[in-house]
Design a protein around this motif. Structure first.
Motif, PDB file in Angstrom:
ATOM      1  N   GLN A   1       0.779  -1.057  -0.038  1.00  0.00           N
ATOM      2  CA  GLN A   1      -0.310   0.280  -0.223  1.00  0.00           C
ATOM      3  C   GLN A   1       1.222   0.927  -0.085  1.00  0.00           C
ATOM      4  O   GLN A   1       1.384   1.424   0.837  1.00  0.00           O
ATOM      5  N   LEU A   2       1.164   2.032  -0.600  1.00  0.00           N
ATOM      6  CA  LEU A   2       1.749   3.271  -0.887  1.00  0.00           C
ATOM      7  C   LEU A   2       0.958   4.406  -0.819  1.00  0.00           C
ATOM      8  O   LEU A   2      -0.528   4.425  -0.554  1.00  0.00           O
ATOM      9  N   SER A   3       1.723   5.416  -0.170  1.00  0.00           N
ATOM     10  CA  SER A   3       0.544   6.447  -0.208  1.00  0.00           C
ATOM     11  C   SER A   3      -0.195   6.828  -1.033  1.00  0.00           C
ATOM     12  O   SER A   3       0.331   7.056  -2.623  1.00  0.00           O
ATOM     13  N   ASP A   4      -0.971   7.943  -0.597  1.00  0.00           N
ATOM     14  CA  ASP A   4      -2.365   8.028  -1.714  1.00  0.00           C
ATOM     15  C   ASP A   4      -1.301   9.074  -3.050  1.00  0.00           C
ATOM     16  O   ASP A   4      -1.739   9.236  -3.723  1.00  0.00           O
ATOM     17  N   ASN A   5      -0.380  10.493  -2.016  1.00  0.00           N
ATOM     18  CA  ASN A   5       0.256  10.861  -3.415  1.00  0.00           C
ATOM     19  C   ASN A   5       1.330  10.808  -3.585  1.00  0.00           C
ATOM     20  O   ASN A   5       2.588  11.448  -4.599  1.00  0.00           O
TER      21      ASN A   5
END
Lengths: 702, 702
Positions: free
Chosen positions: B72-76
């Motif tokens: 899971q990557l960060s949203d930005n």
């Protein structure tokens, strides 16, 4: 010594074959010696070269065969039996032989066979034993026969394997001789001489009276060299451990290494003992002044409360450090001597092992099998209770002795006659007789039990046997002291008894062990030796049999263990113990060295990786010592008085002592856990060997 | 579930390459499936097949790629960063990549990467981990990549490795991603995104906020199957341990196996407890009659003297047998699950490990090195005293609490005002706050200390961390009971406290652990679930992140350990303990099963060969229990009275108790020594593996 030119190329062996093989160029190094043939005058040590049985492969041809082991046959042995045995010794493994070299001594009627080993047999046995040897990259590596050319010195067997290893391998090969089918021993009456299928041949021949003895031969030259650097040395410290390992083998070398280490380790407690005894004399300030003179008279030369405490805590820490550091020393010695990775489990079973014949599930070889759980059951349900019973009998004897003594003394006081006076000696005499008889019975029972437990490996057998005898001996020696300390609670008596035991034992030991045999050897048997000088070489070898067989290291180890027991269990009562032990050990090293070199036949000695069960025994004693020291501290009249003055009740003192004991044991365990059992560099070497073995498995195509 | 035909042969991957490889016939089993192409409609579980990155070798081409792990990557996150990360994941090992398969989720802007692993990577990792797998001769053997074709099921990775092993390998490969030279992370500001040479990439990305989470994905189908045979089952006994091991992995499976074994083992003490409580009620014959009614009132429902004795000795024997038999069970499970021969030591260091870069002396790989002795020193000279200090603070807090309580009660008795009445609650409130704060500080300190000790292996790290937390938790929980038992010496109070703690704890635990989450999950989140049904598959995967992460097994194990503590330390005071624990465990099994399946994210779980430090903890508790039981027996008023009537003085009772304690500990040690830690058949298998590895080394030409 007879000098014999090695270039005897044609020689009729006793089996009548031409030993023409010797003329063939040898694997590698004979090629060079062919070049300067004129200058090669290698000494054959004792026997005429040509009479050795022939070797079966070219690489084993050697210009010099060293006699390693002597088989002494009975005097009335038939030549046919001797020929049969020699042919068995020389036959290759696949024909059920031992693949060794045999020499019939002076002629084929004589009652000795001298045995040596060819190169290939030695190398294969080295791999089977799991010995580590120096690889071409100078690291130790498990020897592999396939990869032999990459090991250093592999062409010079004298360098590659030590003399002790040579001899152990020969013994091992002889011990593992087995019949493949039922057969008769030629020249032996049928009542004795029938071998069942898969029966151990050597054991059978001993039982049938054909073989009287098998023992390794001394190499006088090397023995003298060893002696010069060992017991004739001027300095007090230091022993030629590598030379001992090379000449006498692993078990002996480990004993002397331990003795050495132990002697060094005694320096701090000896120093502390001297300080406590002479620099802090008597009762230590406050306590003495308050103690008065009347009651404490007999406790006069005991240490003070703080001295007691210091001694007890020091003794506890010292024994832990001693054992932990010895473990590290032991593992680095084991690496140095190539025994870090022994493969005893995967070798064949020991000669005395029996069971139903089957395939070993691990190695896949045909051999007797015996289930592990059955052995465990025998140990747990029979041996353990029986040993317990005998320990109980020791206690019973002691109780009986004290009981009898009180009875007789009462009787003597009542009557006062000469008869009752003589009766006073009865209890102690009865006790001595009882103890001796019990000891003899116990030793027989312990051996029988251990045989019956049917251990597969020799080391496991030794460990179980040693444990049994050890427990009993220890109990026998310490029962009286424990009785005085814990039951009678009489510390001054304990101190006196301890001092007299230490000094008495030492004097007696040193005398019986060293002085008497030395005098006998030097002055009584010297002329006898001269006479033999002109005899045959074979007779010289046979003469080694006139020495008594080496009694094993058990007595030596138990002596050290008992000493260590006096020191760690009761030292806070008598602080000079360590000083006496230190003095004793310095003479002990020389005495034992002289003894093993001069006074006994050379013993076989297996390559081992540590002291086995003895190390555990010292460790256990360390734990028992915490309990004993806490208890002695509790009993010490000065400590009790000190506590009473501080307003602590008798019950609370005991509870405090329990607490202290548990905390000290905890500290000891943490300390033992914190100090790694092997130095980092040994761990890395060991892991390297493991890693390589794992890698090898990965790369192997099955 | 979406059915997607696997025969998508042309698909533009996100890097724009043609994934034509998929049409190539696969190593072995695809050849057969080509034959009946029409019938092959393998389900791809979730994601469109074509978007996976390509595999680098032919044998890894598979018609079905199972999503294993979600990053899971960060949203930005920038697309360039995501592309860089994906290229790193798919790159081969020699180019510094992880040699895994990556899938960008719905598109290349999304904030997830789904990761899977190709066959070759899995097989090589299996060898590196030292896992044993079934050989063609049906025996377990250490897996070797070179010899892979001789292992069964090696062509079907779903069969060959369990799901948990798949996922652990992926995590391991991701964790071991390292830079080879200094570089920048594309799309991340320079202040955060500079990787030093040999820095761990995943750790850095987490710190830089690029990666938020990495977790293994559930396979709903298999999870439901597992649940049906596990917690929805009708019978009380039995768990599908193999299925648990396969789905959740080693650590989880060992926990549930132990729980199972422990529950069974509770039957005999529960039975004894019932007998002692209901069939032999009250004071037991003679003693009761003589005891009178006045003094013994509060001890009314306690067991009799003989009951006490029976309970204490039984408890001691039982705890020894329990641990020894569990060791045997554990080793046979370890053999069954192929973890008998794990090679963690020879693998790379754990991600958090740091040191000076150098060649590992054992494996010869370039990696950070840190000397062992320095770690030992840190453990011994810093961690140990610090942990001791915190334990001291716990004791200090408790002493303060009792002191404060006495003070406040005195004040209340003197004044009797409302204010002083309210003040009565102050000490316990202060103590609770103090304990909580201390606990929080300690947990942080323990983690920091263990990090600082710099353990090379993950298991060593876990063991040291667990030991630290365990000691503290145990002390915190038992301090009060020990205080009552040993300092106040108030057995009736101990009994009451024990009963209330047992019942209270169980009720609270069961509620917070199972009932509440169950209700929330069933009734509150059910409609929410329905909604998601039509969403994208990737969203379903992402939705697993909404579950809380699995908190680890520490809490579960400590619960068992505390229970075991109540049972073995104090059970002779309250014989019904075992009955309560048995009831608790039966619900606990189902509760824990439900929890791990339904209420949490799936945890990563390493292949392990035993319970690690927990086994030691149970063993140590067994020894402490001997001391505690002896002491409780000594304190028991009936026993004391019984002894006084027999004419034994108070001091001698204590000495007797010490003797009994030491003898019982000796018996326990002998028993533990007598029962082998692994069944014979496991020992033989293990020796087979060792022997083969030794043989392989011998046959290898270097």
């Amino acid at each position: 010594m007879t000098l014999v030119n090695v270039w005897i190329t044609e020689c009729i062996t006793d089996t009548g074959k031409l030993l023409a093989l010797l003329t063939l160029p040898r694997h590698r190094d004979v090629m060079t010696s062919l070049g300067d043939k004129g200058s090669v005058h290698t000494q054959t040590k004792v026997l005429s070269q040509g009479c050795w049985t022939q070797v079966s492969c070219l690489c084993c041809v050697s210009e010099r065969v060293e006699p390693l082991v002597l088989i002494q046959l009975s005097d009335n042995v038939q030549p046919v039996t001797k020929r049969w045995l020699i042919s068995l010794i020389e036959a290759s493994k696949k024909h059920g032989g031992a693949a060794l070299l045999a020499h019939p001594g002076e002629d084929e009627c004589g009652n000795v066979i001298v045995v040596s080993a060819p190169r290939c047999t030695l190398l294969r046995a080295t791999e089977d034993l799991g010995l580590c040897k120096k690889y071409r990259n100078e690291e130790m590596a498990s020897f592999s026969y396939h990869d032999r050319d990459n090991f250093t010195n592999v062409d010079d067997m004298q360098e590659f394997l030590t003399l002790a290893e040579h001899q152990y391998i020969v013994k091992n090969e002889l011990d593992s001789l087995q019949t493949q089918k039922k057969q008769r021993i030629p020249g032996v009456p049928e009542s004795l001489g029938v071998l069942e299928a898969w029966e151990n041949i050597c054991q059978k021949l001993v039982r049938a009276g054909v073989i009287k003895d098998i023992f390794p031969l001394h190499d006088q030259q090397r023995l003298n060299d060893l002696g010069r650097s060992w017991y004739y040395k001027k300095q007090i410290w230091g022993q030629p451990l590598d030379a001992i390992q090379s000449y006498f083998g692993g078990t002996v070398a480990f004993y002397f290494s331990f003795l050495d280490f132990y002697t060094w380790a005694l320096v701090p407690p000896a120093f502390l003992g001297l300080v406590l005894t002479f620099l802090l004399p008597g009762g230590g300030g406050v306590v003495k002044e308050q103690a008065g003179e009347g009651v404490m008279e007999e406790d006069d030369n005991g240490p003070s409360v703080s001295g007691h405490m210091v001694q007890a805590v020091f003794s506890m820490l010292w024994s832990t450090l001693f054992i932990e550091l010895w473990k590290r020393r032991s593992s680095s010695l084991s690496h140095r001597w190539g025994t870090l990775n022994l493969a005893e489990r995967f070798a064949g079973p020991r000669p005395g092992f029996h069971g139903t014949l089957g395939l070993n599930p691990v190695t896949g070889r045909l051999e007797p099998l015996f289930p592990e759980w059955q052995r465990q059951l025998r140990v747990g349900l029979v041996s353990l209770p029986l040993v317990g019973l005998f320990l109980g009998l020791v206690v019973l004897g002691m109780t009986g002795f004290y009981h009898g003594e009180a009875l007789v003394q009462g009787f003597h006081q009542d009557s006062g006659s000469l008869f009752s006076g003589a009766l006073l000696y009865l209890p102690s005499m009865a006790h001595i007789v009882y103890t001796n008889m019990l000891g003899n019975v116990y030793h027989a029972v312990a051996m029988q039990l251990t045989e019956w437990e049917n251990h597969r490996e020799e080391s496991s057998f030794q460990n179980h046997h040693t444990t049994k005898v050890l427990l009993f001996t220890f109990f026998n020696n310490f029962a009286v002291l424990f009785h005085i300390a814990f039951y009678k609670q009489d510390l001054p008596l304990l101190r006196k008894r301890l001092a007299s035991m230490l000094i008495g034992n030492q004097l007696v030991n040193q005398c019986t062990e060293v002085v008497v045999p030395f005098i006998v050897d030097r002055f009584l048997s010297a002329p006898h030796k001269k006479e033999q000088e002109d005899n045959l070489e074979v007779d010289k070898l046979r003469a080694q049999r006139s020495l008594p067989p080496f009694p094993g290291l058990f007595a030596e180890y138990i002596e050290l263990l008992l000493q260590f027991g006096y020191l760690s269990l009761f030292s806070c009562v008598y602080p000079l113990t360590a000083v006496l032990l230190l003095l004793n050990n310095i003479t002990e090293i020389r005495g034992d060295a002289y003894k093993i070199c001069k006074l006994f036949r050379k013993p076989f000695s297996a390559p081992v990786s540590n002291m086995g069960v003895w190390q555990t025994a010292f460790e256990v004693l360390g734990f028992v010592s915490v309990m004993s020291n806490c208890w002695l501290l509790l009993l010490s009249p000065r400590v009790q008085e000190f506590c009473l003055e501080g307003g602590i009740s008798g019950k609370n003192i005991i509870l405090l002592a329990i607490l202290v004991e548990h905390v000290l044991i905890l500290v000891k365990m943490i300390l033992a856990f914190m100090i790694p059992d092997e130095p980092d560099w040994v761990r890395i070497k060991r892991e390297q060997i493991e890693f390589n073995s794992m890698q090898a498995l990965g790369q192997q195509k099955l």
